[in-house]
Design a protein around this motif. Structure first.
Motif, PDB file in Angstrom:
ATOM      1  N   UNK A  47       0.827  -1.208   0.000  1.00  0.00           N
ATOM      2  CA  UNK A  47       0.000   0.000   0.000  1.00  0.00           C
ATOM      3  C   UNK A  47       0.860   1.256   0.000  1.00  0.00           C
ATOM      4  N   UNK A  48       0.331   2.308  -0.613  1.00  0.00           N
ATOM      5  CA  UNK A  48       0.976   3.623  -0.524  1.00  0.00           C
ATOM      6  C   UNK A  48      -0.032   4.721  -0.789  1.00  0.00           C
ATOM      7  N   UNK A  49       0.383   5.941  -0.477  1.00  0.00           N
ATOM      8  CA  UNK A  49      -0.483   7.110  -0.649  1.00  0.00           C
ATOM      9  C   UNK A  49       0.222   8.144  -1.520  1.00  0.00           C
ATOM     10  N   UNK A  50      -0.337   9.329  -1.601  1.00  0.00           N
ATOM     11  CA  UNK A  50       0.207  10.335  -2.504  1.00  0.00           C
ATOM     12  C   UNK A  50       1.595  10.823  -2.092  1.00  0.00           C
ATOM     13  N   UNK A  51       1.806  11.043  -0.800  1.00  0.00           N
ATOM     14  CA  UNK A  51       3.049  11.661  -0.365  1.00  0.00           C
ATOM     15  C   UNK A  51       4.250  10.744  -0.593  1.00  0.00           C
ATOM     16  N   UNK A  74      -2.475  -4.512  -4.485  1.00  0.00           N
ATOM     17  CA  UNK A  74      -1.955  -3.157  -4.293  1.00  0.00           C
ATOM     18  C   UNK A  74      -3.109  -2.231  -3.904  1.00  0.00           C
ATOM     19  N   UNK A  75      -2.925  -1.517  -2.803  1.00  0.00           N
ATOM     20  CA  UNK A  75      -3.944  -0.582  -2.309  1.00  0.00           C
ATOM     21  C   UNK A  75      -3.352   0.820  -2.294  1.00  0.00           C
ATOM     22  N   UNK A  76      -4.052   1.754  -2.910  1.00  0.00           N
ATOM     23  CA  UNK A  76      -3.602   3.152  -2.952  1.00  0.00           C
ATOM     24  C   UNK A  76      -4.736   4.029  -2.444  1.00  0.00           C
ATOM     25  N   UNK A  77      -4.400   4.976  -1.583  1.00  0.00           N
ATOM     26  CA  UNK A  77      -5.372   5.972  -1.132  1.00  0.00           C
ATOM     27  C   UNK A  77      -4.708   7.345  -1.152  1.00  0.00           C
ATOM     28  N   UNK A  78      -5.325   8.292  -1.811  1.00  0.00           N
ATOM     29  CA  UNK A  78      -4.839   9.676  -1.780  1.00  0.00           C
ATOM     30  C   UNK A  78      -5.346  10.302  -0.489  1.00  0.00           C
ATOM     31  N   UNK A  79      -4.410  10.639   0.411  1.00  0.00           N
ATOM     32  CA  UNK A  79      -4.860  11.060   1.740  1.00  0.00           C
ATOM     33  C   UNK A  79      -4.019  12.150   2.399  1.00  0.00           C
ATOM     34  N   UNK A  80      -2.763  12.305   2.038  1.00  0.00           N
ATOM     35  CA  UNK A  80      -1.896  13.176   2.833  1.00  0.00           C
ATOM     36  C   UNK A  80      -2.114  14.664   2.553  1.00  0.00           C
ATOM     37  N   UNK A  81      -1.947  15.052   1.314  1.00  0.00           N
ATOM     38  CA  UNK A  81      -2.164  16.462   0.956  1.00  0.00           C
ATOM     39  C   UNK A  81      -3.400  16.525   0.068  1.00  0.00           C
ATOM     40  N   UNK A  82      -4.558  16.258   0.706  1.00  0.00           N
ATOM     41  CA  UNK A  82      -5.825  16.234  -0.019  1.00  0.00           C
ATOM     42  C   UNK A  82      -6.888  17.026   0.753  1.00  0.00           C
ATOM     43  N   UNK A  83      -7.779  17.674  -0.025  1.00  0.00           N
ATOM     44  CA  UNK A  83      -7.600  18.019  -1.430  1.00  0.00           C
ATOM     45  C   UNK A  83      -6.292  18.780  -1.622  1.00  0.00           C
ATOM     46  N   UNK A  84      -5.692  18.708  -2.808  1.00  0.00           N
ATOM     47  CA  UNK A  84      -4.342  19.265  -2.975  1.00  0.00           C
ATOM     48  C   UNK A  84      -4.291  20.758  -2.659  1.00  0.00           C
ATOM     49  N   UNK A  85      -3.386  21.160  -1.758  1.00  0.00           N
ATOM     50  CA  UNK A  85      -3.289  22.569  -1.381  1.00  0.00           C
ATOM     51  C   UNK A  85      -2.415  23.404  -2.298  1.00  0.00           C
ATOM     52  N   UNK A  91      -0.197  17.756  -9.116  1.00  0.00           N
ATOM     53  CA  UNK A  91       0.555  17.031 -10.146  1.00  0.00           C
ATOM     54  C   UNK A  91       0.908  15.616  -9.691  1.00  0.00           C
ATOM     55  N   UNK A  92       1.318  15.496  -8.428  1.00  0.00           N
ATOM     56  CA  UNK A  92       1.667  14.185  -7.882  1.00  0.00           C
ATOM     57  C   UNK A  92       0.461  13.258  -7.898  1.00  0.00           C
TER      58      UNK A  92
END
Length: 431
Positions: A47-51, A74-85, A91-92
């Protein structure tokens, strides 16, 4: 469904006396292992996230291989800098979306679905699995009896491609939870009690295996917090021995029925063991700027606070929100108060139960599924000289913003009482 942790016969006496750590890693490596062995293991989930995920993708591009050992693994979650600041964050996240589409990964979760570690336990992790994530708080999945470990981008990229990784089998350390916690005492206070007793570097090279004598006394929400804090104890992994509470959680949350857990023996050989009487655990905080600088709340009750944060992969679960809402209902926060449920599912249930309304009416700002405040990324960055009380997991210098700010870590009851009074406080002071 039966959760099988071993590779040998249940009648094999030597196998029966192995620890949970040894059984999981034996299954994953295909041979009997012992502490200190360097082994290559098969991975059940990566698993991984955006950062951190962007760096995983960079490694794949550098070696010229972009594939997944199995798409559903494979598990992906967008979570760290969300919504993108900012534009770079956007872009990431675009790059990770393209990656997930290109590899046809079914377990990709968009902005707002939830924080990665909460997403894993709500949807994917099973007892006895090996879980690798590009985030140190992968240890959270240990609450379900999985061996879960955070690794760097290169190792996670390799595991994504091959479905395998290597590690050193840690020395298992046994902790027994006895009795029942008092009202408002949660997994956070128990974590801090362990850190007060052992400090943050004691468990280096060890895996902590927790046995709960009365399984219903320590619900899964609390276990997730303790497992999450396992990495703050510098343990290689922290796992709860699967029991009736594990079965209840999987059945009620995921509709998965597990009839029997095989091979967990509390009489196995451990490097040492320790017992905690849950009813003796008091309200505690980790004072600046170390997670093991643990103090009783009354020792720091004169500390004035600017911001309270209730949320993150440590303290953003339904029980945390319930406690905060009950304490703050009908009152007004004197501090700024930010509340971030760990997932959309948690937010929705808290909304249905009236917790969100109570918190909003008390003056809290509520959103969900972002790590922003915890990492000093956005949605509540601390300025110079500001003091925060947070239910998150780290309070080192600059963690939540300015290096001139200070962070006290607490459970949800202390955080809510602090928000109401504007200083570090116990819930009894406002109820």
């Amino acid at each position: 469904m039966r959760a099988t942790l071993g590779v040998s016969s249940a009648h094999d006496e030597e196998w029966a006396m192995k620890t949970l750590t040894e059984k999981i890693l034996s299954r994953a490596s295909g041979r009997d292992v012992s502490p200190g062995d360097v082994v290559e293991v098969g991975v059940d989930l990566v698993a991984f996230h955006d950062l951190t995920g962007y760096h995983v993708l960079e490694v794949m591009e550098k070696v010229g291989v972009k594939r997944a050992f199995k798409p559903e693994g494979v598990v992906i979650a967008l979570d760290h800098l969300v919504p993108p600041p900012d534009v770079r964050s956007a872009e990431i996240q675009q790059a990770i979306r393209r990656f997930a589409r290109e590899l046809k990964l079914p377990n990709f979760h968009e902005v707002g679905y939830g924080i990665l570690h909460q997403v894993l336990v709500e949807n994917y992790v099973m007892p006895g699995q090996v879980v690798i994530a590009a985030d140190s708080h992968a240890s959270t999945s240990g609450a379900l009896g999985a061996f879960a470990q955070g690794m760097g981008a290169s190792d996670v990229a390799a595991a994504t491609i091959t479905g395998r990784t290597w590690l050193t089998v840690p020395q298992p350390f046994k902790i027994v939870f006895e009795g029942r916690p008092r009202q408002w005492i949660t997994g956070k206070e128990v974590s801090l009690e362990i850190l007060r007793a052992f400090k943050a570097d004691y468990f280096v090279g060890m895996s902590i295996e927790v046995f709960v004598e009365e399984p219903s006394s320590f619900p899964m929400d609390y276990r997730l917090t303790v497992a999450n804090m396992g990495v703050e104890m510098n343990a290689d992994a922290l796992m709860f021995a699967p029991d009736e509470e594990t079965s209840r959680y999987l059945r009620e949350t995921r509709g998965v029925s597990i009839s029997k857990f095989e091979g967990v023996n509390p009489r196995a050989k451990y490097v040492d063991e320790y017992s905690i009487k849950l009813d003796d655990v008091d309200f505690l905080v980790a004072a600046p700027s170390s997670v093991d600088n643990v103090k009783g709340v009354r020792e720091v009750s004169d500390v004035e606070v600017d911001v309270v944060f209730i949320g993150s992969c440590t303290g953003g679960r339904l029980s945390d929100l319930e406690i905060a809402a009950k304490i703050m209902k009908g009152k007004k926060a004197k501090t700024r108060c930010i509340v971030v449920p760990a997932s959309w599912r948690t937010f929705r249930r808290a909304l249905e139960l009236g917790y969100v309304q109570a918190l909003v009416e008390a003056g809290c700002v509520v959103t969900y599924g972002t790590c922003g405040p915890c990492i000093g990324g956005h949605f509540g960055v601390l300025g110079p000289g500001e003091v925060a009380v947070s239910t998150s997991n780290r309070n080192f210098v600059g963690r939540m913003g300015s290096p001139q700010s200070k962070v006290y870590l607490s459970g949800p009851a202390v955080a809510a009482a602090t928000a109401v009074l504007g200083r570090v406080a116990e819930p009894g002071e406002v109820l």
